[in-house]
Scaffold this motif. Structure first.
Motif, PDB file in Angstrom:
ATOM      1  N   TYR A 120       0.823  -1.200   0.000  1.00 28.18           N
ATOM      2  CA  TYR A 120       0.000   0.000   0.000  1.00 28.18           C
ATOM      3  C   TYR A 120       0.868   1.266   0.000  1.00 28.18           C
ATOM      4  CZ  TYR A 120      -3.470  -3.453   1.391  1.00 28.18           C
ATOM      5  OH  TYR A 120      -4.274  -4.552   1.431  1.00 28.18           O
ATOM      6  N   TYR A 121       0.293   2.321  -0.571  1.00 23.55           N
ATOM      7  CA  TYR A 121       0.996   3.607  -0.670  1.00 23.55           C
ATOM      8  C   TYR A 121       0.155   4.691  -0.014  1.00 23.55           C
ATOM      9  CZ  TYR A 121       3.332   7.661  -2.778  1.00 23.55           C
ATOM     10  OH  TYR A 121       3.991   8.847  -2.991  1.00 23.55           O
ATOM     11  N   LEU A 122       0.660   5.280   1.053  1.00 22.21           N
ATOM     12  CA  LEU A 122      -0.098   6.254   1.836  1.00 22.21           C
ATOM     13  C   LEU A 122      -0.044   7.652   1.246  1.00 22.21           C
ATOM     14  CD1 LEU A 122      -0.407   6.557   5.621  1.00 22.21           C
ATOM     15  CD2 LEU A 122       0.431   8.561   4.393  1.00 22.21           C
ATOM     16  N   ASN A 123       1.103   8.076   0.740  1.00 20.84           N
ATOM     17  CA  ASN A 123       1.311   9.482   0.400  1.00 20.84           C
ATOM     18  C   ASN A 123       0.582   9.952  -0.848  1.00 20.84           C
ATOM     19  OD1 ASN A 123       3.639   8.754   2.251  1.00 20.84           O
ATOM     20  ND2 ASN A 123       3.907  10.964   2.060  1.00 20.84           N
ATOM     21  N   GLY A 124      -0.115   9.052  -1.525  1.00 19.92           N
ATOM     22  CA  GLY A 124      -0.926   9.487  -2.648  1.00 19.92           C
ATOM     23  C   GLY A 124      -1.999  10.481  -2.241  1.00 19.92           C
ATOM     24  N   ILE A 125      -2.415  10.460  -0.973  1.00 20.30           N
ATOM     25  CA  ILE A 125      -3.428  11.398  -0.492  1.00 20.30           C
ATOM     26  C   ILE A 125      -2.942  12.830  -0.606  1.00 20.30           C
ATOM     27  CG2 ILE A 125      -2.684  11.443   1.923  1.00 20.30           C
ATOM     28  CD1 ILE A 125      -6.348  11.201   0.848  1.00 20.30           C
ATOM     29  N   GLU A 126      -1.617  13.026  -0.597  1.00 20.78           N
ATOM     30  CA  GLU A 126      -1.072  14.386  -0.629  1.00 20.78           C
ATOM     31  C   GLU A 126      -1.365  15.094  -1.945  1.00 20.78           C
ATOM     32  OE1 GLU A 126       2.581  15.377   1.951  1.00 20.78           O
ATOM     33  OE2 GLU A 126       3.154  13.612   0.782  1.00 20.78           O
ATOM     34  N   LEU A 127      -1.576  14.340  -3.011  1.00 24.96           N
ATOM     35  CA  LEU A 127      -1.919  14.976  -4.281  1.00 24.96           C
ATOM     36  C   LEU A 127      -3.330  15.550  -4.251  1.00 24.96           C
ATOM     37  CD1 LEU A 127      -0.325  12.541  -6.891  1.00 24.96           C
ATOM     38  CD2 LEU A 127       0.528  14.751  -6.099  1.00 24.96           C
ATOM     39  N   ALA A 128      -4.160  15.061  -3.326  1.00 23.55           N
ATOM     40  CA  ALA A 128      -5.487  15.640  -3.128  1.00 23.55           C
ATOM     41  C   ALA A 128      -5.439  16.778  -2.127  1.00 23.55           C
ATOM     42  CB  ALA A 128      -6.472  14.567  -2.660  1.00 23.55           C
ATOM     43  N   GLY A 129      -4.573  16.669  -1.122  1.00 26.83           N
ATOM     44  CA  GLY A 129      -4.420  17.712  -0.111  1.00 26.83           C
ATOM     45  C   GLY A 129      -3.365  17.296   0.889  1.00 26.83           C
ATOM     46  N   SER A 130      -2.458  18.213   1.194  1.00 27.99           N
ATOM     47  CA  SER A 130      -1.337  17.895   2.083  1.00 27.99           C
ATOM     48  C   SER A 130      -1.530  18.584   3.430  1.00 27.99           C
ATOM     49  CB  SER A 130      -0.014  18.347   1.442  1.00 27.99           C
ATOM     50  OG  SER A 130       1.085  18.025   2.272  1.00 27.99           O
ATOM     51  N   ALA A 131      -1.762  17.766   4.466  1.00 27.40           N
ATOM     52  CA  ALA A 131      -1.935  18.277   5.829  1.00 27.40           C
ATOM     53  C   ALA A 131      -1.830  17.087   6.773  1.00 27.40           C
ATOM     54  CB  ALA A 131      -3.289  18.972   5.986  1.00 27.40           C
ATOM     55  N   MET A 132      -1.540  17.356   8.054  1.00 30.78           N
ATOM     56  CA  MET A 132      -1.451  16.277   9.036  1.00 30.78           C
ATOM     57  C   MET A 132      -2.742  15.472   9.092  1.00 30.78           C
ATOM     58  SD  MET A 132       0.601  17.884  12.297  1.00 30.78           S
ATOM     59  CE  MET A 132       0.273  16.414  13.283  1.00 30.78           C
ATOM     60  N   GLU A 133      -3.870  16.166   9.051  1.00 30.10           N
ATOM     61  CA  GLU A 133      -5.151  15.471   9.151  1.00 30.10           C
ATOM     62  C   GLU A 133      -5.392  14.579   7.943  1.00 30.10           C
ATOM     63  OE1 GLU A 133      -8.271  14.438  11.462  1.00 30.10           O
ATOM     64  OE2 GLU A 133      -6.883  16.018  12.018  1.00 30.10           O
ATOM     65  N   MET A 134      -4.955  15.030   6.758  1.00 22.87           N
ATOM     66  CA  MET A 134      -5.100  14.206   5.553  1.00 22.87           C
ATOM     67  C   MET A 134      -4.265  12.936   5.680  1.00 22.87           C
ATOM     68  SD  MET A 134      -7.205  15.788   3.477  1.00 22.87           S
ATOM     69  CE  MET A 134      -6.903  15.180   1.815  1.00 22.87           C
ATOM     70  N   SER A 135      -3.053  13.057   6.209  1.00 18.47           N
ATOM     71  CA  SER A 135      -2.212  11.874   6.404  1.00 18.47           C
ATOM     72  C   SER A 135      -2.822  10.920   7.414  1.00 18.47           C
ATOM     73  CB  SER A 135      -0.808  12.298   6.866  1.00 18.47           C
ATOM     74  OG  SER A 135      -0.133  13.000   5.847  1.00 18.47           O
ATOM     75  N   SER A 136      -3.441  11.459   8.455  1.00 26.99           N
ATOM     76  CA  SER A 136      -4.091  10.615   9.453  1.00 26.99           C
ATOM     77  C   SER A 136      -5.272   9.863   8.850  1.00 26.99           C
ATOM     78  CB  SER A 136      -4.559  11.478  10.633  1.00 26.99           C
ATOM     79  OG  SER A 136      -5.304  10.716  11.553  1.00 26.99           O
ATOM     80  N   VAL A 137      -6.063  10.559   8.034  1.00 25.95           N
ATOM     81  CA  VAL A 137      -7.197   9.910   7.355  1.00 25.95           C
ATOM     82  C   VAL A 137      -6.696   8.801   6.442  1.00 25.95           C
ATOM     83  CG1 VAL A 137      -8.941  10.277   5.561  1.00 25.95           C
ATOM     84  CG2 VAL A 137      -8.776  11.865   7.485  1.00 25.95           C
ATOM     85  N   ALA A 138      -5.631   9.084   5.678  1.00 28.94           N
ATOM     86  CA  ALA A 138      -5.061   8.073   4.783  1.00 28.94           C
ATOM     87  C   ALA A 138      -4.522   6.888   5.564  1.00 28.94           C
ATOM     88  CB  ALA A 138      -3.961   8.688   3.925  1.00 28.94           C
ATOM     89  N   ALA A 139      -3.911   7.158   6.719  1.00 23.85           N
ATOM     90  CA  ALA A 139      -3.352   6.088   7.545  1.00 23.85           C
ATOM     91  C   ALA A 139      -4.447   5.138   8.028  1.00 23.85           C
ATOM     92  CB  ALA A 139      -2.607   6.683   8.739  1.00 23.85           C
TER      93      ALA A 139
END
Length: 463
Positions: A413-432
């Motif tokens: 799995y690849y987590l950081n793809g969410i950053e292309l939609a929006g980069s923020a701590m909360e976005m990373s937590s949601v992706a995690a």
């Protein structure tokens, strides 16, 4: 960043608590994975380790309560916008006066913007309810579609400026208010996708929080809660190993002392893989071979200066009359920096007060390029020390780029793809949390918990 490889942390999460040693075994129905690797231990990686251990978990702010951390006390400070010649917008001590000035200069643009951001955030908040009920998504597109339908997906493909103009927001408001926020948050302009812009504008609200002692304590606390074995290493290669129905993955890594490798049932990559970041990870033996992921990362420079701010550059000859803690900038050809702000320590004592401009203080300057001596002398009357950090902070956003996949290969799995939609701590937590749930459901073949439609109706009928 030079040619140096990014240092990575490998989080080795052993099997779920109470499970015996299944090392070397492939996927067996009913048996949990024996080893999981999470490559990268920032907020995304550490949250993934925590969620994999717990299966479920709270949003970022709830982490603070679980870990026994404290919110850092906020320190008041006013903000201004500078256009290279003069301060064109400034915050005062009176909220109603600020509202009146915004209305006088921009009409109702700020009201239209506020309503737009609130509507988007209200829809986005659905993700916490979906995840609390255990639902996961196999792609960023599926996740966004579940929250805001095709409208959210289209927002990742359309420039922010176009969306705001369609709302009736004035060009002047976009140039003088929206663009400075984009410059300080992402180092980019209003051509970024509308969804990224909405995330950025939500992050510009005055109800943000920080952790006493530094937000890094959230990461270290999550790793401790996950009971993970932390290896400081550079992952150099990942290869599939087929011994059953589902592949395992051989990770080869180097530490300061040696080169090693190990076999994992599930691997989560919580670090950017785009070519511009130079992660150093090579993928061997995959059929078909991995294609290069879309997008690049934007390089930004943070300069920490201990010195005396040159307030005359902003039109204030007497520093005692300069009332601002931070200055944002419009996109002006001659401006060499995006923002400058006084910095508060991560631990705020009871008697702490922000340094006045006539005193030597610590300032953080964001700029697209390292500042030369002439530029430093322009911004500061004099200074004692300068510390420069240049890094690939966030994606280089464009409306034509696609979104990266979440599933690269079965159980990879690849987590950081969410950053292309929006980069923020909360976005990373949601992706995690999404990846933890997705990995759990994929492993246990619970297809009814992945990519389900009309989740709001489904959840209501479950209650």
């Amino acid at each position: 960043m030079g040619d140096a490889l990014l240092p990575l942390l490998v989080v080795v999460l052993s099997a779920w608590s109470g499970v015996g040693d299944l090392a070397g075994s492939a996927h067996v129905d009913g048996a949990p994975p024996s080893k999981i690797a999470v490559v990268g231990a920032g907020i995304g990686g550490s949250a993934t380790a925590h969620f994999l251990r717990q299966h479920f978990g709270p949003e970022v702010q709830e982490f603070v309560k679980q870990l026994g951390l404290k919110y850092r006390r906020s320190v008041a400070g006013k903000t201004a916008v500078f256009n290279g010649v003069e301060v064109i917008l400034e915050e005062t001590d009176w909220y109603l006066l600020d509202l009146f000035r915004l209305w006088w200069r921009y009409g109702i643009s700020f009201i239209r913007l506020q309503m737009w951001v609130e509507e988007i955030m209200e829809k986005f908040m659905r993700i916490y309810k979906y995840q609390a009920h255990g639902y996961a998504f196999s792609s960023v597109e599926e996740l966004l579609d579940s929250l805001g339908g095709s409208g959210f997906i289209n927002m990742t493909r359309r420039p922010l400026s176009d969306s705001l103009l369609e709302l009736g927001v004035s060009q002047r408001f976009i140039d003088e208010v929206i663009e400075p926020v984009m410059r300080v948050n992402y180092g980019q302009n209003v051509s970024i996708p509308a969804f990224v812009g909405a995330v950025s504008l939500a992050g510009a609200q005055n109800n943000l929080w920080a952790v006493e002692g530094g937000n890094k304590l959230v990461c270290s606390g999550l790793l401790k809660m996950a009971n993970a074995n932390l290896l400081q290493a550079q992952v150099v290669s990942i290869s599939p190993v087929y011994s059953g129905e589902m592949p395992q993955y051989q990770l080869t890594f180097t530490t300061a002392a040696e080169t090693g490798s190990d076999l994992y049932d599930i691997v989560v990559l919580a670090t950017p893989l785009q070519a511009s970041v130079r992660s150093g990870i090579r993928f061997h033996g995959f059929t078909p071979p991995f294609e290069e992921l879309p997008g690049n990362y934007h390089s930004t420079v943070a300069t920490i200066v201990h010195g005396y701010l040159n307030t005359s550059f902003f039109g204030f000859a007497d520093p005692r009359l300069f009332p601002f803690a931070s200055v944002l900038t419009t996109e002006t050809l001659d401006l060499f920096f995006n923002s400058v702000a006084s910095v508060c320590p991560v631990n705020i004592s009871t008697g702490f007060r922000r340094k006045q401009p006539q005193e030597a203080g610590v300032y953080k300057v964001f700029s697209p390029q390292p500042l030369d001596k002439a530029q430093l002398k322009t911004l500061f009357r004099s200074y004692y020390s300068v510390q420069v950090t240049e890094w690939q902070a966030y994606p280089c956003y464009g409306s034509s780029q696609g979104l990266s996949p979440v599933e690269l290969h079965p159980n990879l799995y690849y987590l950081n793809g969410i950053e292309l939609a929006g980069s923020a701590m909360e976005m990373s937590s949601v992706a995690a949390k999404n990846i933890a749930l997705l990995a759990y459901h994929r492993w246990n073949r619970q297809t009814d918990m992945v990519d389900q439609k009309d989740l709001m109706h489904r959840i209501k009928t479950e209650l």
